[in-house]
Design a protein around this motif. Structure first.
Motif, mmCIF file in Angstrom:
data_model
loop_
_atom_site.group_PDB
_atom_site.id
_atom_site.type_symbol
_atom_site.label_atom_id
_atom_site.label_comp_id
_atom_site.label_asym_id
_atom_site.label_seq_id
_atom_site.Cartn_x
_atom_site.Cartn_y
_atom_site.Cartn_z
ATOM 1 N N ASP A 99 0.822 -1.205 0.000
ATOM 2 C CA ASP A 99 0.000 0.000 0.000
ATOM 3 C C ASP A 99 0.864 1.266 0.000
ATOM 4 O OD1 ASP A 99 -2.281 -1.497 -0.007
ATOM 5 O OD2 ASP A 99 -2.797 -1.160 2.096
ATOM 6 N N THR A 100 2.140 1.120 0.338
ATOM 7 C CA THR A 100 3.055 2.261 0.276
ATOM 8 C C THR A 100 3.012 2.908 -1.100
ATOM 9 O OG1 THR A 100 4.513 1.118 1.836
ATOM 10 C CG2 THR A 100 5.450 2.984 0.636
ATOM 11 N N ASN A 101 2.895 2.094 -2.128
ATOM 12 C CA ASN A 101 2.864 2.618 -3.502
ATOM 13 C C ASN A 101 1.629 3.483 -3.736
ATOM 14 O OD1 ASN A 101 5.233 1.127 -4.057
ATOM 15 N ND2 ASN A 101 4.008 -0.698 -4.458
ATOM 16 N N ILE A 102 0.515 3.116 -3.071
ATOM 17 C CA ILE A 102 -0.709 3.919 -3.175
ATOM 18 C C ILE A 102 -0.500 5.283 -2.531
ATOM 19 C CG2 ILE A 102 -3.123 4.092 -2.445
ATOM 20 C CD1 ILE A 102 -3.248 1.028 -2.580
ATOM 21 N N TYR A 103 0.081 5.298 -1.317
ATOM 22 C CA TYR A 103 0.301 6.564 -0.626
ATOM 23 C C TYR A 103 1.298 7.442 -1.384
ATOM 24 C CZ TYR A 103 -2.262 4.659 3.333
ATOM 25 O OH TYR A 103 -3.237 4.117 4.130
ATOM 26 N N PHE A 104 2.330 6.824 -1.927
ATOM 27 C CA PHE A 104 3.339 7.567 -2.682
ATOM 28 C C PHE A 104 2.713 8.222 -3.911
ATOM 29 C CE2 PHE A 104 6.535 7.790 -6.056
ATOM 30 C CZ PHE A 104 7.564 8.470 -5.429
ATOM 31 N N TYR A 105 1.943 7.449 -4.672
ATOM 32 C CA TYR A 105 1.339 7.997 -5.892
ATOM 33 C C TYR A 105 0.263 9.030 -5.548
ATOM 34 C CZ TYR A 105 -0.028 8.098 -10.789
ATOM 35 O OH TYR A 105 -0.278 8.506 -12.079
ATOM 36 N N THR A 106 -0.444 8.831 -4.450
ATOM 37 C CA THR A 106 -1.425 9.828 -4.005
ATOM 38 C C THR A 106 -0.726 11.143 -3.677
ATOM 39 O OG1 THR A 106 -2.866 8.093 -3.115
ATOM 40 C CG2 THR A 106 -3.211 10.324 -2.285
ATOM 41 N N ALA A 107 0.419 11.055 -2.994
ATOM 42 C CA ALA A 107 1.204 12.254 -2.692
ATOM 43 C C ALA A 107 1.648 12.948 -3.981
ATOM 44 C CB ALA A 107 2.424 11.875 -1.850
ATOM 45 N N TYR A 108 2.078 12.154 -4.940
ATOM 46 C CA TYR A 108 2.500 12.682 -6.244
ATOM 47 C C TYR A 108 1.357 13.431 -6.926
ATOM 48 C CZ TYR A 108 3.645 12.378 -11.267
ATOM 49 O OH TYR A 108 3.854 12.651 -12.590
ATOM 50 N N GLN A 109 0.154 12.863 -6.866
ATOM 51 C CA GLN A 109 -1.003 13.502 -7.486
ATOM 52 C C GLN A 109 -1.401 14.781 -6.752
ATOM 53 O OE1 GLN A 109 -1.295 12.573 -10.399
ATOM 54 N NE2 GLN A 109 -3.070 11.251 -10.643
ATOM 55 N N ILE A 110 -1.317 14.758 -5.436
ATOM 56 C CA ILE A 110 -1.629 15.960 -4.651
ATOM 57 C C ILE A 110 -0.683 17.094 -5.021
ATOM 58 C CG2 ILE A 110 -1.514 16.933 -2.312
ATOM 59 C CD1 ILE A 110 -2.679 14.253 -1.310
ATOM 60 N N LEU A 111 0.589 16.768 -5.166
ATOM 61 C CA LEU A 111 1.584 17.782 -5.536
ATOM 62 C C LEU A 111 1.399 18.262 -6.969
ATOM 63 C CD1 LEU A 111 4.706 16.255 -3.767
ATOM 64 C CD2 LEU A 111 3.464 18.330 -3.102
ATOM 65 N N ASN A 112 0.598 17.505 -7.749
ATOM 66 C CA ASN A 112 0.253 17.927 -9.106
ATOM 67 C C ASN A 112 -1.173 18.478 -9.165
ATOM 68 O OD1 ASN A 112 2.415 17.226 -11.292
ATOM 69 N ND2 ASN A 112 2.487 15.545 -9.812
ATOM 70 N N SER A 113 -1.602 19.070 -8.039
ATOM 71 C CA SER A 113 -2.851 19.844 -7.946
ATOM 72 C C SER A 113 -4.125 19.006 -8.008
ATOM 73 C CB SER A 113 -2.895 20.921 -9.049
ATOM 74 O OG SER A 113 -1.772 21.764 -8.963
ATOM 75 N N GLN A 114 -4.019 17.698 -7.772
ATOM 76 C CA GLN A 114 -5.219 16.868 -7.663
ATOM 77 C C GLN A 114 -5.788 17.000 -6.253
ATOM 78 O OE1 GLN A 114 -6.513 14.532 -10.318
ATOM 79 N NE2 GLN A 114 -5.371 16.160 -11.336
ATOM 80 N N LEU A 115 -7.106 17.000 -6.132
ATOM 81 C CA LEU A 115 -7.762 17.161 -4.841
ATOM 82 C C LEU A 115 -8.189 15.801 -4.293
ATOM 83 C CD1 LEU A 115 -10.017 20.289 -5.542
ATOM 84 C CD2 LEU A 115 -7.804 20.222 -4.363
ATOM 85 N N LEU A 116 -7.809 15.555 -3.047
ATOM 86 C CA LEU A 116 -8.185 14.312 -2.379
ATOM 87 C C LEU A 116 -9.709 14.200 -2.319
ATOM 88 C CD1 LEU A 116 -6.329 12.146 -1.149
ATOM 89 C CD2 LEU A 116 -6.761 13.162 1.086
ATOM 90 N N TYR A 117 -10.221 13.019 -2.539
ATOM 91 C CA TYR A 117 -11.640 12.668 -2.554
ATOM 92 C C TYR A 117 -12.344 13.182 -3.825
ATOM 93 C CZ TYR A 117 -10.511 11.918 2.369
ATOM 94 O OH TYR A 117 -9.910 11.518 3.522
#
Length: 453
Positions: free
Chosen positions: A29-47
């Motif tokens: 699941d580390t890969n999920i958190y890492f890619y989520t962080a990457y998307q957040i830093l690329n202006s994607q909004l959580l949820y």
């Protein structure tokens, strides 16, 4: 004091010595958190833009780790180890504040660091050790009667990992029904409510439906092998299990830790699912309360007092050996760079597949995920959050590489991890371009890439 700190530092050095060489990109699941962080830093909004099934704090902490590690996925994994070291020092500090005994403080710290729960799960960065830092800090302020700050740190722990709630509930029960101090309870709850509200409010404003739906799913999804997990804990962490039982009968002398143990047992028994990583919420508190069992066993028993450090030493050696033999190489993706190179060479538009590896390949292969879905946990398909037929159809109708796992060439078998696929469509429209075995709990497991264009 000097000798005890040297022993503690030697213990930490030994821990890092056996762990750092085995830091690897894994099925995790580390890969999920890492890619989520990457998307957040690329202006994607959580949820709103990112389907995410937990409270929101850890993805933003992951974003900070992403920046610190310069987007290096393998380095991102190492952050868990340094959080473990931080928790170890907190355990030492708390026990020493209580006992003024350097030796028992060191033993308690080593019990935490070399517990099976810690040594096995610290191969992954999932936020449990981040939450442990917050909840222990909350406990320190609770003990110092700074209830507002304690409540704030409990809120941070909760918004990092919801399954730390048994500890927080124990704090509240302790203040309300043992101390019977409603003012202190109110101040603690005010801090807890204020920080959780502040963290949740942006999502309740911008994406209330998605936030509530995703978090509710997280609380009810279940999973894991509960009997195996509990038995593994009893066998591998028998000292901490003894502390858990002792805390229950030691209510008069240690009321808070007795409540913590009781609430933890209730959670472990009645929560729908249980993974071994969940046990990390209770392990630091069992290590801290070890001194109570130690005092009980060694009181006017000098032989037991001398034997106890030896028993702990052998427990450390056994758990270290167990880790090195059975877990250090498990789920490691040894050739992930070669797989990522293959993905780049094939130039797909999207990747779609199992959540424990596909986000890592998407990042390393510089490819988007199909429908931007990072977490394709099979349970989401069983609960009708996603439709496997619909998503597989989108995959075969576009330039998509499908990533699967299983025991045969195409690996679209009946194992739960592959519930996210429509088997017939995959077999009809996709061809195998890569297959390699991987060491997991399954007797025969492979990582497979299938090209659907």
């Amino acid at each position: 004091m000097k000798q005890s700190l040297i022993i503690l530092l030697l213990g930490i050095t030994f821990f890092l010595f056996i762990k750092l060489p085995h830091i690897s990109i894994r099925l995790s699941d580390t890969n999920i958190y890492f890619y989520t962080a990457y998307q957040i830093l690329n202006s994607q909004l959580l949820y709103k833009d990112i389907f995410f099934t937990n409270f929101p704090l850890f993805p933003y902490i992951s974003s900070l780790y992403f920046i610190i590690t310069s987007g290096d996925l393998k380095l991102f994994y190492t952050t868990a180890l340094f959080e473990v070291v931080a928790v170890t020092f907190l355990v030492y500090f708390i026990v020493h504040q209580k006992t003024k005994n350097h030796i028992i403080s060191v033993l308690s710290s080593l019990l935490y660091m070399f517990s099976a729960a810690t040594i096995v799960t610290s191969d992954h960065q999932t936020g449990v050790f981040t939450a442990s830092i917050f909840i222990l800090t909350s406990y320190i302020f609770l003990d110092k009667k700074n209830f507002l700050i304690s409540g704030i740190f409990s809120g941070l722990a909760l918004m990092t990992k919801a399954y730390f709630s048994p500890i927080i509930l124990s704090f509240i029960i302790y203040l309300l029904f043992v101390k019977k101090n409603y003012k202190h309870s109110f101040i603690f709850l005010a801090g807890l409510t204020a920080i959780t509200g502040a963290i949740a409010m942006p999502f309740l404003i911008h994406s209330p439906k998605e936030f509530i739906t995703d978090v509710f799913y997280s609380a009810t999804r279940g999973g894991g092998d509960k009997p195996y997990t509990l038995w593994f804990f009893i066998q591998s962490d028998f000292i901490l299990f003894a502390v858990l039982l002792f805390n229950l009968v030691n209510f008069k002398k240690n009321k808070l830790f007795s409540i913590i143990s009781l609430m933890s047992i209730v959670f472990l028994i009645f929560y729908q699912g249980l993974y071994y990583i969940y046990l990390n919420f209770i392990i630091p508190f069992l290590a801290i309360s070890f001194h109570n069992l130690s005092e009980f066993l060694t009181y006017k028993r000098p032989l037991v007092k001398k034997a106890l450090p030896i028993i702990i030493f052998f427990a450390i050696i056994i758990n270290s050996y167990m880790y090195l033999k059975h877990f250090a190489g498990k789920e490691v993706i040894n050739n992930i760079d070669s797989i990522a190179d293959l993905v780049r060479k094939e130039k797909p538009e999207f990747l779609y597949g199992t959540p424990d590896i596909t986000p890592a390949l998407a990042y390393l292969g510089r490819v988007n995920l199909l429908e931007n879905i990072i977490d394709t946990n099979p349970i989401t398909f069983r609960n009708k959050i996603f439709d496997s037929i619909e998503l597989t159809q989108k995959a075969v109708n576009s330039r998509t590489i499908v990533v699967t796992r299983g025991s045969d060439k195409l690996t679209i078998d009946n194992s739960p991890i592959n519930e996210i696929f429509d088997k017939n469509a995959i077999l009809k429209f996709c061809k195998l371009i890569y297959s390699a075995p991987i060491n997991t709990n399954e007797k025969s497991d492979t990582i497979n890439l299938l090209k659907c264009y």
